[in-house]
Design a protein around this motif. Sequence first.
Motif, PDB file in Angstrom:
ATOM      1  N   TYR A 149       5.045  -9.299   8.819  1.00  0.00           N
ATOM      2  CA  TYR A 149       3.754  -8.740   8.430  1.00  0.00           C
ATOM      3  C   TYR A 149       2.784  -9.001   9.564  1.00  0.00           C
ATOM      4  O   TYR A 149       2.591 -10.143   9.989  1.00  0.00           O
ATOM      5  N   ASN A 177       3.392  -4.012   7.427  1.00  0.00           N
ATOM      6  CA  ASN A 177       4.642  -4.748   7.265  1.00  0.00           C
ATOM      7  C   ASN A 177       5.796  -3.900   7.791  1.00  0.00           C
ATOM      8  O   ASN A 177       5.835  -2.687   7.587  1.00  0.00           O
ATOM      9  N   THR A 188       5.210  -0.495   5.782  1.00  0.00           N
ATOM     10  CA  THR A 188       4.221  -0.439   4.705  1.00  0.00           C
ATOM     11  C   THR A 188       2.858  -0.831   5.265  1.00  0.00           C
ATOM     12  O   THR A 188       2.746  -1.870   5.927  1.00  0.00           O
ATOM     13  N   THR A 190      -1.204  -1.850   4.766  1.00  0.00           N
ATOM     14  CA  THR A 190      -2.185  -2.396   3.831  1.00  0.00           C
ATOM     15  C   THR A 190      -3.615  -2.211   4.307  1.00  0.00           C
ATOM     16  O   THR A 190      -4.551  -2.304   3.517  1.00  0.00           O
ATOM     17  N   GLN A 212       4.028   4.161   2.620  1.00  0.00           N
ATOM     18  CA  GLN A 212       5.231   3.553   3.174  1.00  0.00           C
ATOM     19  C   GLN A 212       6.105   4.635   3.799  1.00  0.00           C
ATOM     20  O   GLN A 212       6.248   5.719   3.253  1.00  0.00           O
ATOM     21  N   SER A 214       9.998   5.254   5.743  1.00  0.00           N
ATOM     22  CA  SER A 214      11.316   4.690   6.017  1.00  0.00           C
ATOM     23  C   SER A 214      12.106   5.660   6.880  1.00  0.00           C
ATOM     24  O   SER A 214      11.947   6.881   6.785  1.00  0.00           O
ATOM     25  N   SER A 226       3.987   6.915  -1.444  1.00  0.00           N
ATOM     26  CA  SER A 226       2.981   5.931  -1.842  1.00  0.00           C
ATOM     27  C   SER A 226       3.686   4.784  -2.581  1.00  0.00           C
ATOM     28  O   SER A 226       4.628   5.020  -3.342  1.00  0.00           O
ATOM     29  N   VAL A 227       3.233   3.540  -2.353  1.00  0.00           N
ATOM     30  CA  VAL A 227       3.879   2.384  -2.973  1.00  0.00           C
ATOM     31  C   VAL A 227       2.833   1.378  -3.442  1.00  0.00           C
ATOM     32  O   VAL A 227       1.671   1.432  -3.047  1.00  0.00           O
ATOM     33  N   THR A 229       1.660  -1.995  -2.784  1.00  0.00           N
ATOM     34  CA  THR A 229       1.806  -2.929  -1.665  1.00  0.00           C
ATOM     35  C   THR A 229       2.040  -4.360  -2.136  1.00  0.00           C
ATOM     36  O   THR A 229       2.696  -5.143  -1.444  1.00  0.00           O
ATOM     37  N   ALA A 232       5.744  -4.580  -2.534  1.00  0.00           N
ATOM     38  CA  ALA A 232       6.436  -4.511  -1.249  1.00  0.00           C
ATOM     39  C   ALA A 232       6.266  -5.784  -0.427  1.00  0.00           C
ATOM     40  O   ALA A 232       7.164  -6.173   0.319  1.00  0.00           O
TER      41      ALA A 232
END
Length: 315
Positions: A149, A177, A188, A190, A212, A214, A226-227, A229, A232
């Motif tokens: 992070y 992250n 990800t 923040t 996020q 990948s 969208s996640v 955080t 995650a």
Amino acid sequence: MHATDCTEEERAQFKLWLDEHPSHATEYVAMLEIWDLSEQLPAHAAASAPRPALRQVPPAPVVPVRTRRRWRAQLRAVTLAALALPLAAYGGWIMGWLPNSYEHFETQQNISRITLGDGSEVELNSTSELSFFNFRDERHVSLGSGEAYFHVTHDSAHPFVVSAGEGSITVTGTRFNVWRYEDSVVVTVTEGSVRVQSERQGNDSTLTPGMQASFKAGDLKPRVRSVDTQTALAWRDGKLILNDITLGEAVPLLNRYLEEPLILADQSTADIRIGGIYSTRDVSNLVKALPKVLPIKLEPQPDGTTLIRNRGARL
């Protein structure tokens, strides 16, 4: 049943369910074994508690070490010259071929917090490896394995670039992250924004907070979604949150904390769903308890890995 607002009506319904069949009590006791693992979670790690963007983490010993890396052909030539002539080293710095500083960090079983040469702060998850190169025109990080992070010090004139797998992440100052697992990378964000590029140049994506991306080797473009955080980044608080996901999604998360990896027998096994909040310090015991709450069996393999098989699947 553990909630403070559980009503008498709900408790009565639960009692009826227990009395319906002897297997219900057996399943409930098995679930309690999983629940007991949560007692090992840090007391400050409640999901509802506010947390600072960066916090003090008891650091594991992190010793800078020298390692060999693959370099571009012109960089090899300049490096050899720099060994003989300090002037050549200065020339390599001016041309942007050589870094003026290099740091390498590795973690074993603990989370560690480090400060890079440019002032950026990094939290390294367990079993992670990271190198930092400070070039004249950019700051470069190579994430060899694991998860980190970043809280990047803002410097618009010197972009901060993270290489992971077959792609890269570029920022000037933000919090994000990066998790590298085998040939896959998950990014990800923040705070601020980052540009994520997979192996194919030109097909990049810009991420903002709560997003996020990948990618893996061969992908034309990162996959973006969208996640949550908090979920995650729960590893920063010693938690592993499995929010009703499939074993196919969960196994890579579990393998981060196991000496020998888990392997899924087939797609029917991968499709089984799992949920819960667990301690990252006790994942091995969690795995041992899984056959008591999921329709699976664990089969140790000669190479040390463990095969997970659906009990209902045909061999």
